[in-house]
Design an enzyme around this catalytic site. Structure first.
Site, PDB file in Angstrom:
ATOM      1  CD1 TRP A   1     -32.118  17.985  27.506  1.00 35.55           C
ATOM      2  CD2 TRP A   1     -31.462  15.934  27.260  1.00 35.55           C
ATOM      3  NE1 TRP A   1     -33.047  17.483  26.487  1.00 35.55           N
ATOM      4  CE2 TRP A   1     -32.789  16.243  26.428  1.00 35.55           C
ATOM      5  CE3 TRP A   1     -30.946  14.649  27.295  1.00 35.55           C
ATOM      6  CZ2 TRP A   1     -33.075  15.193  25.486  1.00 35.55           C
ATOM      7  CZ3 TRP A   1     -31.545  13.557  26.425  1.00 35.55           C
ATOM      8  CH2 TRP A   1     -32.560  13.729  25.623  1.00 35.55           C
TER       9      TRP A   1
ATOM     10  CG  ASP B   1     -25.484  13.294  25.481  1.00 39.27           C
ATOM     11  OD1 ASP B   1     -25.600  13.145  24.480  1.00 39.27           O
ATOM     12  OD2 ASP B   1     -26.564  13.819  26.118  1.00 39.27           O
TER      13      ASP B   1
ATOM     14  CB  ALA C   1     -26.338  17.047  22.299  1.00 41.98           C
TER      15      ALA C   1
END
Length: 392
Positions: free
Chosen positions: A127, A207, A209
């Site tokens: 990302w 992370d 998401a």
């Protein structure tokens, strides 16, 4: 003073959005924007969230400050979904609300930096905001290859950085549904990563998401739980953008796994100080809605059912693209069936991507990343035919 600032490059995705909006063709396809879309191309508010918001309208009696830690019920309500049974791990895990997953990533890296971190190992591609946040904090980004040419994860690369890394180093790992590739570590690979981290001074930053958009809420958390059970310390960033559909409400959470329960007060006091100096306190509305959903059995059932529908639809798109592999040699479309989540990266040249946009009205990122949820029964055959034209 301000006239000394240099203009920064325009955000490529925002520019793509403008190009798509200006295209008059009725059959244009938007595969750039990273939001879930139904088979009709809509990004609706979840039924469960609508129900929770109505309760807030009817019952919320104050908009007073909550403090930098945010809604404690929201933070604790997510923990069983993220960490499973014994979600506090004997009092070693604590958390706080953040403005989206982006805020959680920023807080995780800033806290690690305050503790002495200076270098972040980051699988690429990733990302784009990951590298931007690392750079803005003044930390060093050390890239490694996330994926292999065959469309699977590069386990050797991540194990190498973990085994060779030392004090003051972090490794940032996507929990599931990797953005942008959709290429996740297998359960066996997660066990190898956890074993390596257990014997390394490298601190994992996890992370998460897209939980629930890969194989299910439990399945998508299995990897990070394996790591959490193996390591003395970890930082976790969590986003509710996709799995609750709360994109613009900025709903996230940050969690810390400490070596000892007694360490958490000092750690979280530093996290609170950083949050206070950065955003003061997170927005309340979306977090309150999530809290209501996870505390209510009927709303929870609605929410999980909606996630099931989203996941099943995206899996169907992936399988349809994979079935076209033989018609378009060289793109390895078959690998998409084993990948997860919203995104995939197609090995297209810049000229091919431009041709898709100009000649066929198909808009995707310059990297070849596509949002598979932008495809549905009404446009997927056109997309496959266009791919065959430009890449066949």
């Amino acid at each position: 003073m301000l006239d000394a600032l240099q203009a920064q490059p325009a955000d490529a995705l925002l520019a793509l959005i403008k190009l798509h909006a200006a295209d008059p063709r009725d059959d244009k396809i938007d595969l750039g924007v990273g939001v879930y879309r139904t088979g009709d191309g809509a990004t609706p508010v979840f039924k469960a969230i609508k129900g929770a918001e109505q309760r807030l309208v009817d019952e919320q009696d104050s908009k007073s400050y909550l403090g930098p830690e945010g809604d404690g019920g929201f933070v604790s309500g997510l923990m069983p979904y993220i960490f499973g049974g014994n979600p506090e791990r004997g009092g070693r895990i604590a958390g706080m609300q953040t403005p989206g997953g982006t805020g959680a990533v920023r807080l995780a890296l800033a806290l690690a930096q305050k503790a002495g971190a200076r270098r972040v190992h980051l699988g690429t591609p990733s990302w784009p905001n990951h590298a931007q946040i690392v750079s803005d904090l003044g930390l060093e980004t050390v890239p490694f290859d996330h994926a292999l040419p065959d469309g699977t994860a590069n386990l050797d690369a991540v194990l190498r950085v973990i085994r060779e890394g030392g004090e003051g180093e972090l490794v940032l790992l996507h929990g599931c549904c990797h953005n942008p590739t959709g290429i996740d570590y297998t359960d066996e690979q997660w066990r190898a990563i956890a074993d390596a981290l257990a014997n390394s001074a490298v601190l994992p930053v996890l992370d998460i998401a897209y939980q629930g958009l890969g194989h299910g809420m439990e399945e998508d958390a299995a990897g990070i739980r394996t790591v959490i059970d193996a390591v003395p310390e970890a930082l976790v960033a969590y986003s509710c953008d996709k799995n609750f559909g709360l994109y613009r409400d900025r709903v996230g959470a940050f969690y810390v796994l400490a070596k000892e329960a007694g360490d958490l007060d000092a750690i979280m006091s530093n996290a609170n100080m950083l949050a206070r100096a950065t955003w003061s306190m997170p927005p309340d509305h979306g977090g309150a809605a999530v809290r209501i959903v996870v505390e209510d059995a009927d709303l929870t059932r609605d929410w999980l059912g909606e996630l099931d529908d989203m996941r099943e639809r995206m899996r169907g798109v992936r399988e349809r693209l994979a079935a076209a592999d033989g018609d378009i040699p060289g793109l390895n479309l078959s690998a998409l069936a084993d990948q997860n989540g919203l995104f995939a990266v197609l090995p297209l040249s810049s000229d091919q991507i431009a041709a898709l946009r100009k000649d066929h009205g198909i808009y995707m990122a310059g990297s070849g990343r596509i949002n598979v949820a932008g495809l549905h029964r009404g446009n997927i055959d056109k997309f496959i035919a266009a791919l065959a034209t430009v890449a066949g």
